[in-house]
Design a protein around this motif. Structure first.
Motif, mmCIF file in Angstrom:
data_model
loop_
_atom_site.group_PDB
_atom_site.id
_atom_site.type_symbol
_atom_site.label_atom_id
_atom_site.label_comp_id
_atom_site.label_asym_id
_atom_site.label_seq_id
_atom_site.Cartn_x
_atom_site.Cartn_y
_atom_site.Cartn_z
ATOM 1 N N ARG A 185 0.824 -1.201 0.000
ATOM 2 C CA ARG A 185 0.000 0.000 0.000
ATOM 3 C C ARG A 185 0.868 1.266 0.000
ATOM 4 N NH1 ARG A 185 -4.936 -0.260 4.237
ATOM 5 N NH2 ARG A 185 -6.388 0.984 3.012
ATOM 6 N N VAL A 186 1.948 1.183 0.810
ATOM 7 C CA VAL A 186 2.831 2.347 0.916
ATOM 8 C C VAL A 186 3.557 2.594 -0.401
ATOM 9 C CG1 VAL A 186 4.857 3.289 2.101
ATOM 10 C CG2 VAL A 186 3.094 2.066 3.405
ATOM 11 N N GLN A 187 4.025 1.490 -1.016
ATOM 12 C CA GLN A 187 4.670 1.637 -2.327
ATOM 13 C C GLN A 187 3.713 2.258 -3.329
ATOM 14 O OE1 GLN A 187 5.857 -2.470 -2.794
ATOM 15 N NE2 GLN A 187 8.032 -1.927 -2.665
ATOM 16 N N ASN A 188 2.460 1.787 -3.299
ATOM 17 C CA ASN A 188 1.450 2.308 -4.202
ATOM 18 C C ASN A 188 1.272 3.814 -4.024
ATOM 19 O OD1 ASN A 188 -0.488 2.031 -6.224
ATOM 20 N ND2 ASN A 188 -2.152 1.903 -4.723
ATOM 21 N N ILE A 189 1.228 4.221 -2.745
ATOM 22 C CA ILE A 189 1.048 5.647 -2.464
ATOM 23 C C ILE A 189 2.223 6.451 -3.000
ATOM 24 C CG2 ILE A 189 1.035 7.363 -0.604
ATOM 25 C CD1 ILE A 189 -0.627 5.344 1.024
ATOM 26 N N PHE A 190 3.442 5.994 -2.687
ATOM 27 C CA PHE A 190 4.614 6.803 -3.031
ATOM 28 C C PHE A 190 4.976 6.756 -4.514
ATOM 29 C CE2 PHE A 190 5.326 7.084 1.504
ATOM 30 C CZ PHE A 190 5.730 8.418 1.585
ATOM 31 N N TYR A 191 4.784 5.576 -5.152
ATOM 32 C CA TYR A 191 5.237 5.472 -6.543
ATOM 33 C C TYR A 191 4.145 5.755 -7.552
ATOM 34 C CZ TYR A 191 9.460 3.539 -4.548
ATOM 35 O OH TYR A 191 10.607 3.392 -3.830
ATOM 36 N N VAL A 192 2.904 5.579 -7.155
ATOM 37 C CA VAL A 192 1.838 5.756 -8.139
ATOM 38 C C VAL A 192 0.921 6.925 -7.794
ATOM 39 C CG1 VAL A 192 -0.087 4.663 -9.328
ATOM 40 C CG2 VAL A 192 1.890 3.295 -8.622
ATOM 41 N N LEU A 193 0.309 6.842 -6.608
ATOM 42 C CA LEU A 193 -0.772 7.792 -6.318
ATOM 43 C C LEU A 193 -0.271 9.228 -6.137
ATOM 44 C CD1 LEU A 193 -2.995 5.665 -3.915
ATOM 45 C CD2 LEU A 193 -3.077 5.879 -6.394
ATOM 46 N N LEU A 194 0.766 9.400 -5.301
ATOM 47 C CA LEU A 194 1.250 10.758 -5.036
ATOM 48 C C LEU A 194 1.748 11.451 -6.303
ATOM 49 C CD1 LEU A 194 3.084 11.016 -1.597
ATOM 50 C CD2 LEU A 194 1.053 12.203 -2.395
ATOM 51 N N PRO A 195 2.629 10.794 -7.077
ATOM 52 C CA PRO A 195 3.097 11.486 -8.293
ATOM 53 C C PRO A 195 1.949 11.862 -9.215
ATOM 54 C CG PRO A 195 4.438 9.545 -7.861
ATOM 55 C CD PRO A 195 3.310 9.506 -6.887
ATOM 56 N N ARG A 196 0.950 10.995 -9.312
ATOM 57 C CA ARG A 196 -0.127 11.262 -10.266
ATOM 58 C C ARG A 196 -1.082 12.340 -9.761
ATOM 59 N NH1 ARG A 196 -0.514 7.891 -14.952
ATOM 60 N NH2 ARG A 196 1.463 6.826 -14.816
ATOM 61 N N SER A 197 -1.183 12.497 -8.460
ATOM 62 C CA SER A 197 -2.102 13.535 -7.974
ATOM 63 C C SER A 197 -1.340 14.804 -7.603
ATOM 64 C CB SER A 197 -2.902 13.004 -6.773
ATOM 65 O OG SER A 197 -2.027 12.396 -5.845
ATOM 66 N N PHE A 198 -0.065 14.830 -7.958
ATOM 67 C CA PHE A 198 0.773 15.958 -7.553
ATOM 68 C C PHE A 198 0.222 17.299 -8.016
ATOM 69 C CE2 PHE A 198 4.485 18.696 -7.626
ATOM 70 C CZ PHE A 198 4.972 18.447 -6.372
ATOM 71 N N SER A 199 -0.248 17.307 -9.238
ATOM 72 C CA SER A 199 -0.758 18.548 -9.813
ATOM 73 C C SER A 199 -1.917 19.107 -8.970
ATOM 74 C CB SER A 199 -1.198 18.249 -11.234
ATOM 75 O OG SER A 199 -1.885 19.311 -11.747
ATOM 76 N N GLY A 200 -2.818 18.207 -8.567
ATOM 77 C CA GLY A 200 -3.953 18.641 -7.746
ATOM 78 C C GLY A 200 -3.513 19.109 -6.374
ATOM 79 N N ILE A 201 -2.566 18.366 -5.775
ATOM 80 C CA ILE A 201 -2.067 18.751 -4.453
ATOM 81 C C ILE A 201 -1.460 20.144 -4.518
ATOM 82 C CG2 ILE A 201 -0.379 18.208 -2.652
ATOM 83 C CD1 ILE A 201 -0.717 15.271 -3.376
ATOM 84 N N LEU A 202 -0.722 20.376 -5.609
ATOM 85 C CA LEU A 202 -0.057 21.664 -5.735
ATOM 86 C C LEU A 202 -1.066 22.808 -5.856
ATOM 87 C CD1 LEU A 202 3.009 21.810 -5.681
ATOM 88 C CD2 LEU A 202 2.880 22.729 -7.982
ATOM 89 N N SER A 203 -2.227 22.556 -6.461
ATOM 90 C CA SER A 203 -3.238 23.610 -6.513
ATOM 91 C C SER A 203 -3.629 24.021 -5.106
ATOM 92 C CB SER A 203 -4.481 23.146 -7.263
ATOM 93 O OG SER A 203 -4.141 22.346 -8.337
ATOM 94 N N GLY A 204 -3.766 23.019 -4.231
ATOM 95 C CA GLY A 204 -4.095 23.321 -2.836
ATOM 96 C C GLY A 204 -3.009 24.140 -2.180
ATOM 97 N N ILE A 205 -1.763 23.799 -2.473
ATOM 98 C CA ILE A 205 -0.644 24.522 -1.867
ATOM 99 C C ILE A 205 -0.609 25.966 -2.370
ATOM 100 C CG2 ILE A 205 1.870 24.605 -1.663
ATOM 101 C CD1 ILE A 205 1.854 21.556 -1.762
ATOM 102 N N ILE A 206 -0.912 26.137 -3.661
ATOM 103 C CA ILE A 206 -0.924 27.497 -4.207
ATOM 104 C C ILE A 206 -2.003 28.330 -3.516
ATOM 105 C CG2 ILE A 206 -1.485 28.837 -6.273
ATOM 106 C CD1 ILE A 206 0.001 26.784 -7.898
ATOM 107 N N LEU A 207 -3.182 27.728 -3.332
ATOM 108 C CA LEU A 207 -4.250 28.406 -2.596
ATOM 109 C C LEU A 207 -3.748 28.822 -1.208
ATOM 110 C CD1 LEU A 207 -7.640 26.516 -2.956
ATOM 111 C CD2 LEU A 207 -7.260 28.975 -3.071
#
Lengths: 299, 277
Positions: A185-207
Motif C-alpha cells: 500500500r505504501v509503495q502504491n502511495i509513493f510510486y503511483v498515487l502521489l506522483p499522479r495527484s501531484f498537480s492537484g495537491i499543488l493547486s491546494g498549496i498554491i491556494l
C-alpha cells in the motif's frame, strides 16, 4: 420552445457573469496601478539604503518596505512549510486509510476548520500566546512563531481536502494496478498515487500560499507590528505587507503615506505573482514529463 | 596676519569638532555595545516619534532591535500591564485604577494639542466654545448661523478608541453630545483628507498634523498652534505618555531617557508636538 428561450437566457446571463468578473478584475488592477505606480520605486522598498547593502543585510532599512516584504516571505514559507507535510499526510489518510465513517467525521471537522473566520483563528493564537506567556515562559509573547502556527491551521484544510480529492480522483485502474502487481500500500502511495495527484495537491498549496500572504486578521493578533526590521528570530516581532497596507490606510498622516499604501498593494500582488509562478514552475518540472501527462493517451 | 588667521582657523576647527561630537552622539552613547529587544505598542499618535527614535538608536547600534506596534492608548496600557510589551504608549494619563492594578510608571515626553479644523475655503475661522458644542451636539446645523455661507455643516469625528477624540470631547466639548449623524474617520490623516475635500466640513486634528490643507479654528479667540499649546493658552491638549511596568530597567530605561534627552525632544518638535523639557 421555452427550453430554447431559457437556454438562450442562460447563455446571455453566463456571458454577462464572465464579463462582470473579468471587468471587475481589470478595474481593480487598473485602479491600483493608477494610484500606486507613481509611488513605486527604489525608495519605496529600500528607503535611503543602498540596494545591495539592504539585500545582504549589511544595513537595516527603516523607511522602506523591504522588511515587510522579507516578513511576508518568511511567514508564507514557514507556515506553508509547516502545513504541507501535515496537510498532505492527513489527505493521504483520508483518501487511503480512513473508513467511510471516518471520512465523514473527519471531513466534517476539516470543513468546519475551513469555515472558521481568520480573526477567530487569530484570537485563538493570541490567547495561546498569552497562556504560554503567563504559565510557561515570561519571555514568550506574540511573535513570528505564533503567527506561523496560526496561519498553518488556517490553510491546513485546503491542503488536506485538495490532496484527498486529487488522490480519490484517480481512476480505479491507476489506483489498483500496482496493488494487483504485488506492490504494498505504501509503495502504491509513493510510486503511483502521489506522483499522479501531484498537480492537484499543488493547486491546494498554491491556494494556501495566497491565503498566507494576504491574511491580515490572523497576523494582526499574533505578532505583526508597524516597525520591527528584518525578522531575525522565530520569537521576535516582524512586519508584513498586508498589515502595512491595513495600517497605512487607516493611520496615514499625509497623502504621500497613503500613496505608499497603494504601492505596497502592488508589491504584495507582485510577491504573490512570483510565488504562484514558482509553484507553477515546480508543478511543470515535477508533474510534467514524469507525472500524469505521460499517462494520457495523447501525451 | 596669515599666521593669525591660521591660528584662528585651527581654534575654530577645534571648537567645531569639540562641540560637534557630543551634539551628534550624546544621547545615543549609552546604547553603544548593548544588544537586545525593546517592544513598544499603544497610542498611534506616538508612532512617528517612536519610529524616528528607534531608527536613530538602531542605526547606530545594529544589535538592538525595537519593534513598534499601534493599537491605541487602551491597548498600550493593557499590554504593558500584562508584560507583553516593555513600553505601552498612551495619549492620556493612566487612571489610578490602572496604575494600581499593573504597577505602572508614567513618563510624559510631549504635549499634543487638538484643534477644530474647517475647509480652507470656509470664512468661519473662529468659534466660541458654546458654538462648537452646539455644532457637535447638532443644535447649529448651518454655517450661515455662524456668519458663513448658507450651507449645511458636515460634522466629522473619530471613533471611540481615539485618544484625540477623548481629549477633544473632554476639553473642547466639555463631555457634551456628539450628534449621531456625524461621520466617522479613522485617523488624523483621514480627517485632513475629509476636511480638505468637503467645503462644509468641521472636524478636529492633532495640532502637529495641521497644514495648509485645513484651516485651524480659533477657540474663544485662541488659535490652535504649537505656540499657543506650548504657552498653555490653548487648553485642548493632552500629554503623550510612555508607561512601563514598575521602574524601567536596561534598554527600556535608556529608551525613555533618550526620549527626554535634547535629541529625543528635538524629534518630538520635528514630528509636530510640544516638548516637555
Amino acid at each position: 420552445m421555452t427550453i430554447r428561450i431559457l437556454g438562450g437566457c442562460l447563455r446571455v446571463f453566463s456571458w454577462g457573469a464572465v464579463l462582470v468578473l473579468t471587468g471587475s478584475v481589470l478595474v481593480l488592477l487598473g485602479y491600483l496601478l493608477v494610484k500606486g505606480v507613481p509611488s513605486l520605486g527604489r525608495d519605496l522598498i529600500f528607503g535611503q539604503v543602498d540596494v545591495l547593502d539592504a539585500v545582504l543585510l549589511k544595513k537595516r532599512v527603516f523607511d522602506g518596505l523591504f522588511p515587510a516584504i522579507a516578513g511576508t516571505l518568511s511567514v508564507v514559507a514557514l507556515s506553508v512549510g509547516l502545513a504541507v507535510p501535515v496537510g498532505v499526510c492527513a489527505g493521504i489518510y483520508m483518501s487511503e486509510f480512513a473508513t467511510v465513517f471516518q471520512q465523514r467525521v473527519f471531513g466534517l471537522m476539516f470543513d468546519i476548520l475551513a469555515g472558521i473566520p481568520s480573526i477567530v483563528i487569530g484570537l485563538f493564537g493570541f490567547s495561546g500566546a498569552i497562556f504560554i506567556h503567563k504559565y510557561i515562559s515570561n519571555d514568550f509573547r506574540p511573535c513570528l512563531a505564533v503567527s506561523v502556527a496560526a496561519l498553518a491551521f488556517l490553510v491546513l484544510p485546503y491542503i488536506t481536502r485538495t490532496t484527498q480529492a486529487a488522490m480519490q480522483g484517480l481512476s480505479i485502474q491507476i489506483r489498483q494496478a500496482a496493488l494487483a502487481l504485488g506492490a504494498t500500500r505504501v509503495q502504491n502511495i509513493f510510486y503511483v498515487l502521489l506522483p499522479r495527484s501531484f498537480s492537484g495537491i499543488l493547486s491546494g498549496i498554491i491556494l494556501a500560499i495566497g491565503r498566507c500572504a494576504e491574511d491580515t486578521a490572523v497576523i494582526m493578533l499574533t505578532g505583526v507590528v508597524a516597525t520591527a526590521g528584518i525578522p531575525g528570530s522565530l520569537l521576535g516581532s516582524y512586519e508584513a505587507l498586508p498589515f502595512y497596507i491595513y495600517y497605512i490606510s487607516s493611520q496615514y498622516t499625509d497623502a504621500a503615506e497613503l500613496m505608499s499604501g497603494y504601492g505596497a498593494a502592488i508589491i504584495l500582488l507582485g510577491v504573490c505573482a512570483v510565488l504562484f509562478f514558482l509553484a507553477f514552475l515546480i508543478k511543470r518540472h515535477l508533474a510534467g514529463p514524469a507525472g500524469p501527462a505521460r499517462g494520457r493517451f495523447h501525451g | 596676519m596669515s599666521c593669525k588667521k591660521n591660528i584662528m582657523l585651527v581654534v575654530l576647527m577645534v571648537a567645531v569638532t569639540f562641540f560637534q561630537v557630543p551634539a551628534q552622539a550624546g544621547a545615543i552613547d549609552p546604547f553603544s555595545g548593548l544588544s537586545g529587544e525593546i517592544r513598544i505598542s499603544g497610542g498611534t499618535a506616538h508612532i512617528p516619534v517612536m519610529k524616528e527614535a528607534a531608527k536613530q538608536i538602531m542605526r547606530a547600534n545594529p544589535e538592538i532591535s525595537i519593534s513598534i506596534a499601534g493599537g491605541g492608548s487602551g491597548v498600550g496600557i493593557k499590554q504593558v500591564g500584562e508584560g507583553i510589551v516593555d513600553i505601552g504608549n498612551s495619549g492620556r494619563a493612566a487612571t489610578d485604577a490602572e496604575v494600581e492594578k499593573y504597577g505602572l510608571k508614567l513618563f510624559k515626553w510631549a504635549i499634543d494639542g487638538v484643534g477644530a479644523a474647517v475647509n480652507p475655503g470656509n470664512p468661519v475661522t473662529s468659534l466660541t466654545k458654546a458654538q462648537l458644542k452646539d455644532i457637535y451636539s447638532g443644535k447649529i446645523t448651518n454655517w450661515k448661523d455662524l456668519g458663513g455661507k448658507d450651507a449645511p455643516i458636515t460634522v466629522y469625528t473619530r471613533d471611540e478608541s481615539s485618544g484625540t477624540r477623548a481629549v477633544f470631547w473632554k476639553k473642547a466639548l466639555d463631555k457634551g453630545d456628539i450628534v449621531s449623524s456625524a461621520n466617522f474617520v479613522v485617523s488624523n490623516g483621514a480627517m485632513k483628507t475629509a476636511i480638505a475635500n468637503d467645503p462644509n466640513a468641521i472636524g478636529y486634528v492633532s495640532v502637529g498634523h495641521m497644514d495648509a490643507s485645513v484651516a485651524g479654528v480659533a477657540l474663544d479667540g485662541v488659535p490652535p498652534t504649537i505656540d499657543t499649546v506650548k504657552s498653555g493658552e490653548y487648553k485642548v491638549a493632552r500629554g503623550l505618555y510612555s508607561n512601563t511596568q514598575g521602574d524601567p530597567s536596561g534598554l527600556t530605561k535608556l529608551f525613555i531617557a533618550y526620549l527626554l534627552s535634547p535629541e529625543g525632544q528635538r524629534i518630538v518638535v520635528q514630528k509636530g508636538f510640544v516638548p516637555v523639557n
